[in-house]
Design a protein around this motif. Structure first.
Motif, mmCIF file in Angstrom:
data_model
loop_
_atom_site.group_PDB
_atom_site.id
_atom_site.type_symbol
_atom_site.label_atom_id
_atom_site.label_comp_id
_atom_site.label_asym_id
_atom_site.label_seq_id
_atom_site.Cartn_x
_atom_site.Cartn_y
_atom_site.Cartn_z
ATOM 1 N N ARG A 100 0.846 -1.188 0.000
ATOM 2 C CA ARG A 100 0.000 0.000 0.000
ATOM 3 C C ARG A 100 0.888 1.246 0.000
ATOM 4 O O ARG A 100 2.048 1.178 0.381
ATOM 5 N N TYR A 129 -5.913 1.109 -6.109
ATOM 6 C CA TYR A 129 -6.673 2.226 -6.680
ATOM 7 C C TYR A 129 -5.770 3.328 -7.229
ATOM 8 O O TYR A 129 -6.219 4.449 -7.405
ATOM 9 N N GLY A 130 -4.502 3.038 -7.479
ATOM 10 C CA GLY A 130 -3.589 4.089 -7.906
ATOM 11 C C GLY A 130 -3.151 4.935 -6.724
ATOM 12 O O GLY A 130 -3.468 4.627 -5.573
ATOM 13 N N VAL A 134 -9.548 9.724 -3.689
ATOM 14 C CA VAL A 134 -10.086 9.468 -2.353
ATOM 15 C C VAL A 134 -9.973 7.997 -1.927
ATOM 16 O O VAL A 134 -10.105 7.688 -0.754
ATOM 17 N N TRP A 135 -9.760 7.099 -2.869
ATOM 18 C CA TRP A 135 -9.748 5.683 -2.518
ATOM 19 C C TRP A 135 -8.349 5.125 -2.301
ATOM 20 O O TRP A 135 -8.182 3.941 -2.025
ATOM 21 N N LYS A 138 -7.577 2.726 0.537
ATOM 22 C CA LYS A 138 -8.471 1.574 0.772
ATOM 23 C C LYS A 138 -7.736 0.275 0.449
ATOM 24 O O LYS A 138 -6.839 0.243 -0.390
ATOM 25 N N ALA A 139 -8.183 -0.803 1.076
ATOM 26 C CA ALA A 139 -7.601 -2.109 0.772
ATOM 27 C C ALA A 139 -7.999 -2.525 -0.647
ATOM 28 O O ALA A 139 -9.167 -2.425 -1.015
ATOM 29 N N LEU A 141 -8.939 -5.061 -2.479
ATOM 30 C CA LEU A 141 -9.421 -6.445 -2.583
ATOM 31 C C LEU A 141 -10.320 -6.626 -3.793
ATOM 32 O O LEU A 141 -11.133 -5.771 -4.105
ATOM 33 N N ASP A 142 -10.161 -7.777 -4.409
ATOM 34 C CA ASP A 142 -10.867 -8.046 -5.653
ATOM 35 C C ASP A 142 -12.362 -7.756 -5.593
ATOM 36 O O ASP A 142 -12.904 -7.042 -6.440
ATOM 37 N N LEU A 143 -13.054 -8.283 -4.593
ATOM 38 C CA LEU A 143 -14.512 -8.127 -4.528
ATOM 39 C C LEU A 143 -14.898 -6.651 -4.394
ATOM 40 O O LEU A 143 -15.905 -6.203 -4.948
ATOM 41 N N LEU A 144 -14.086 -5.901 -3.694
ATOM 42 C CA LEU A 144 -14.403 -4.480 -3.499
ATOM 43 C C LEU A 144 -14.265 -3.734 -4.820
ATOM 44 O O LEU A 144 -15.065 -2.860 -5.155
ATOM 45 N N SER A 147 -17.080 -4.524 -7.023
ATOM 46 C CA SER A 147 -18.292 -3.847 -6.554
ATOM 47 C C SER A 147 -18.329 -2.375 -6.931
ATOM 48 O O SER A 147 -19.363 -1.853 -7.335
ATOM 49 N N LEU A 148 -17.181 -1.709 -6.796
ATOM 50 C CA LEU A 148 -17.130 -0.284 -7.115
ATOM 51 C C LEU A 148 -17.238 -0.023 -8.609
ATOM 52 O O LEU A 148 -17.834 0.954 -9.036
ATOM 53 N N SER A 201 -2.921 -0.437 -11.553
ATOM 54 C CA SER A 201 -3.817 -0.536 -10.397
ATOM 55 C C SER A 201 -4.972 -1.459 -10.755
ATOM 56 O O SER A 201 -5.381 -1.559 -11.916
ATOM 57 N N LEU A 203 -8.044 -1.102 -10.025
ATOM 58 C CA LEU A 203 -9.228 -0.376 -10.467
ATOM 59 C C LEU A 203 -9.119 0.022 -11.940
ATOM 60 O O LEU A 203 -10.081 -0.113 -12.703
#
Lengths: 381, 381
Positions: A100, A129-130, A134-135, A138-139, A141-144, A147-148, A201, A203
């Motif tokens: 991170r 998330y690069g 704002v993110w 954040k961790a 994680l694949d599922l997150l 979801s986003l 990243s 994302l």
């Protein structure tokens, strides 16, 4: 066979799945990958279990991702050990991490420092998330990320709520992108003496993964994603595209002309859909008709009619069914790997074939710190 | 200096997998020339989603083929074929996805091509590889997802086998082709000779399931069990999944159940207190949690979980996500412009090189748009 990356040395600080899947690919292509692992826990994936399956004390996930790699244990917070790793970095072609933001500075492996040690190195980093926005903390994680990024709105039927893809697809895709960037910079390093910095990243990779539907969003004025009510396989494609239940299993149908399908399947009700546009605008009713009709016969009967007509169709299989087919066996996709203590297990091989040879490797995953001593000797650390 | 500058790629490949590989190489600095049928061009120009077209070609085609040139040639016409061979003599890479036997008939199979240009990297994309009983079957994304076992990982336990709603097999196969091709370019620096690199949709789709297949093979070949409701991963413990809230949904990733219930102020029944139960009793646990999540809004829960650094997330549509400042900060969206001045918003390459994002304004070409300049530059007449 000589593998294409023979002679390339990769120093890999990464953990979990995203970036380690990239170093696995580089290893299978012939590079030597040394994992730098923290004392005690090592790569945290060692203890992250799938369905409580334990393989030789460690997780199946760890074994799958880290075969064909070596492990060097180092506490990067100790000045002495850090110096040793610096010597390794000086000999390396590639450095990979997925910490991170802020962590590499603490460990003394930020790009500036590494470039001082080894000006030609390819320095590759993978984040969630690069580094902007704002993110960023954040961790990742694949599922997150699924979801986003809108990805959960594309799968399953309308009304089912968000349906994520049931494996870490974004981890693996971002790893694939990282490997692409690393390879491209390695090519530049070899031909022009210039390594470089590669950043990916999860994302951004997730957005590119959806490049068709994201482009459609901007093209059609931001209309919401609407999946088919039933048998959905692509929110933006018309009937028959989907998976259908038959009398004894399931069949997948890709693109096809609806009236022609109606004729082939002897389904009168489909003949009236002569307008191509209607296959999209009326896909729910077409799919209902098709779904009811396909239920009446077993999958193989439908395939016997559709395949000779060159309709894009396939039986839906689970692993057991697929792995028993001749077509699968001939690909030799399953290989056996062995750890240094003799523990052997089955896993998949690299999917790339070069000059009619598969890229196989018998080397299993390393125990934590298994190669610390031999690497210390070899590199006179 | 982009890493693949100086590399010329001839893309005979059509549809999505091969062209997505060409796109990535183009963004990384290669010059990519599509070799297309005169008039209609490649078949993918007519494959549309939501019936969206940009000019005579579909938006999907424009998404996967921006930043390329087009040279129209009829490979069945000896004069045109001679010109193409002259191009091949000067290229570094060519890619195609014809079914087995087609390139042999045309006279551009690897054995012939390497006599024209011994240094060429010859990339092939197929559905099921060139071997075995399925070699000549049509290889299409949904069909491959469906027969690879992948569909049994997505959706809930009682749902039909659920494919991902986008071209997952194509995208990964293309990514693997890029990896193999660049690795072969690296090897060429040492050996001076080219290689044949082959990927198939089936092998690549097995590869993305590698962790799960490894688990399956070493755990008595137990079929994957999707969760009954809110499934996000067949092999992960509760609470991993999607939960309905008062106003929307929330994704919960790797959060220890005991920490989660403590934060939610729920007393965890003793039957779920041991970590070993979190996988076998996943359905019961998820069902137990559901009514609690439904009592409050997504934001309510995020406000509790985020300060605790839990891996959880809101679930967004494209409208919410693409307009969010977190997404905008990444600048993943760029505008491209056709030679007719039509503008289209699409994604950029997700890989950053030397700290720079890669933006390319060049759109997809019309069929044969660059014939005159290419004929002149390569002295084809």
């Amino acid at each position: 066979m000589n593998k294409p990356l023979e002679g390339i040395l990769v120093i890999d600080f990464s953990q979990y799945l995203s970036a380690p899947s990239a170093s696995l690919r580089l290893a299978d292509l012939g590079a030597r990958v040394i994992k730098i692992e923290q004392p005690n826990t090592g790569d945290l994936t060692r203890g992250l279990f799938f369905s409580n399956v334990v393989m030789n004390e460690e997780s199946s996930m760890f074994h799958a991702i880290n075969r064909n790699k070596q492990s060097y244990q180092a506490n990067m917070k100790s000045a002495v050990e850090r110096e040793k790793v610096y010597h390794l970095i000086q000999k390396a072609d590639v450095l990979i991490h997925n910490f991170r933001p802020g962590v590499v500075e603490k460990l003394g492996i930020e790009y500036k420092k590494v470039k001082e040690l080894n000006p030609e190195i390819v320095y590759a980093e993978l984040s969630g998330y690069g580094k902007e926005g704002v993110w960023k903390n954040k961790a990742g994680l694949d599922l997150l990320i699924q979801s986003l990024s809108g990805l959960t709105q594309l799968n399953g039927n309308e009304g089912a709520g968000p349906v994520p893809i049931g494996l870490a697809v974004v981890d693996i895709l971002s790893g694939a992108h990282l490997a692409q960037g690393i390879l491209a910079c390695l090519y530049r390093k070899i031909t022009k003496g210039k390594g470089g910095r590669v950043e990916v990243s999860m994302l951004e990779s997730a957005i590119e993964y959806q490049f068709e539907s994201v482009t459609a969003f901007f093209r059609d004025g931001g209309e919401p994603t609407i999946r088919a009510k039933s048998n959905s396989a692509h929110a933006y494609l018309g009937a028959p595209y989907g998976v259908y239940k038959t009398k004894n299993g399931y069949i997948a149908l890709a693109m096809g002309q609806i009236p022609f399908l109606g004729e082939l399947l002897a389904c009168q009700a489909l003949l009236k859909y002569t307008e191509v546009e209607s296959w999209f605008t009326q896909r729910d009713e077409i799919k209902d008709i098709l779904g009811d009709h396909l239920l009446t016969k077993p999958t193989e009967d439908w395939l016997a009619v559709l395949e000779p007509a060159d309709i894009w169709c396939a039986e839906v299989m689970d692993w057991k069914t697929l792995f028993d087919t001749e077509a699968f066996k001939i690909l030799q996709l399953i290989q056996e790997v062995k750890m240094s203590d003799g523990y052997s297990s089955k896993t998949t091989r690299c999917p790339i074939e070069i000059n009619d040879s598969y890229l196989l490797s018998e080397m299993g995953s390393p125990k934590l710190g298994e190669h610390t001593e031999s690497i210390s000797n070899e590199f006179a650390l | 200096m982009l890493p693949l500058e100086g590399i010329t790629v001839l893309e005979f490949a059509q549809f999505m997998a091969g062209p997505s590989a060409g796109l990535k190489m183009a963004d990384l600095g290669a010059r990519v020339i599509k070799i297309e049928r005169p008039g209609s061009g490649e078949a993918g120009r007519q494959i549309a989603i939501k019936n969206l077209f940009i000019d005579e070609s579909s938006m999907v085609f424009h998404t996967a083929n921006r930043n390329k040139e087009s040279y129209a040639a009829n490979l069945k016409d000896p004069a045109d074929l001679e010109k193409v061979k002259k191009l091949i003599a000067r290229a570094d890479v060519m890619t195609h996805n014809f079914r087995p036997g087609v390139m042999e008939k045309i006279g551009l199979d690897f054995e012939v091509v390497k006599t024209i240009n011994p240094q060429l990297i010859y990339g092939v994309v197929s559905g099921y590889s060139s071997k075995g009983p399925w070699a000549k079957k049509p290889g299409q994304d949904l069909l491959i997802q469906s027969l690879s076992g992948f569909n049994y990982l997505n959706g809930n336990a009682n749902d039909n086998p659920t494919p991902s709603g986008l071209a997952t097999s194509d995208i990964f196969t293309g990514a693997h082709l890029v990896q193999g091709v660049i690795a072969a370019l690296i090897q060429r620096c040492k050996t001076g000779v080219g290689s044949k690199v082959e990927v198939s949709l089936l092998e690549s789709t097995i590869d993305i399931q590698f962790e799960l297949i490894t688990t399956y093979l070493n755990d008595g070949e137990k079929s994957p069990q999707r969760a009954k409701k809110g499934n996000a991963h067949a092999y992960l413990d509760a609470p991993y999944g999607i939960y309905k809230t008062k106003d929307n949904y929330i994704a919960i990733a790797l959060v220890p159940l005991t920490s989660l219930t403590k934060a939610m102020n729920i007393s965890l029944p003793s039957e779920f207190s041991s970590k070993e139960t979190w996988f076998p009793k996943r359905d019961q646990i998820m069902e137990f949690l559901s009514p609690y999540f439904e009592k409050e809004s997504t934001q309510y829960w995020l406000d509790i979980f985020e300060p605790l650094d839990f891996c959880c997330s809101d679930i967004y549509s494209y409208k919410q996500f693409l307009n969010h400042e977190g997404c905008k900060a990444l600048q993943m969206i760029q505008e491209v412009e056709t030679s007719d001045g039509i503008k289209m918003k699409t994604t950029r390459c997700p890989i950053r090189i030397d700290g720079e994002r890669i933006f390319k304004r060049k759109s997809a070409p019309k069929p044969g748009e660059n014939n005159a300049s290419i004929e002149k530059e390569f002295n084809l007449n």
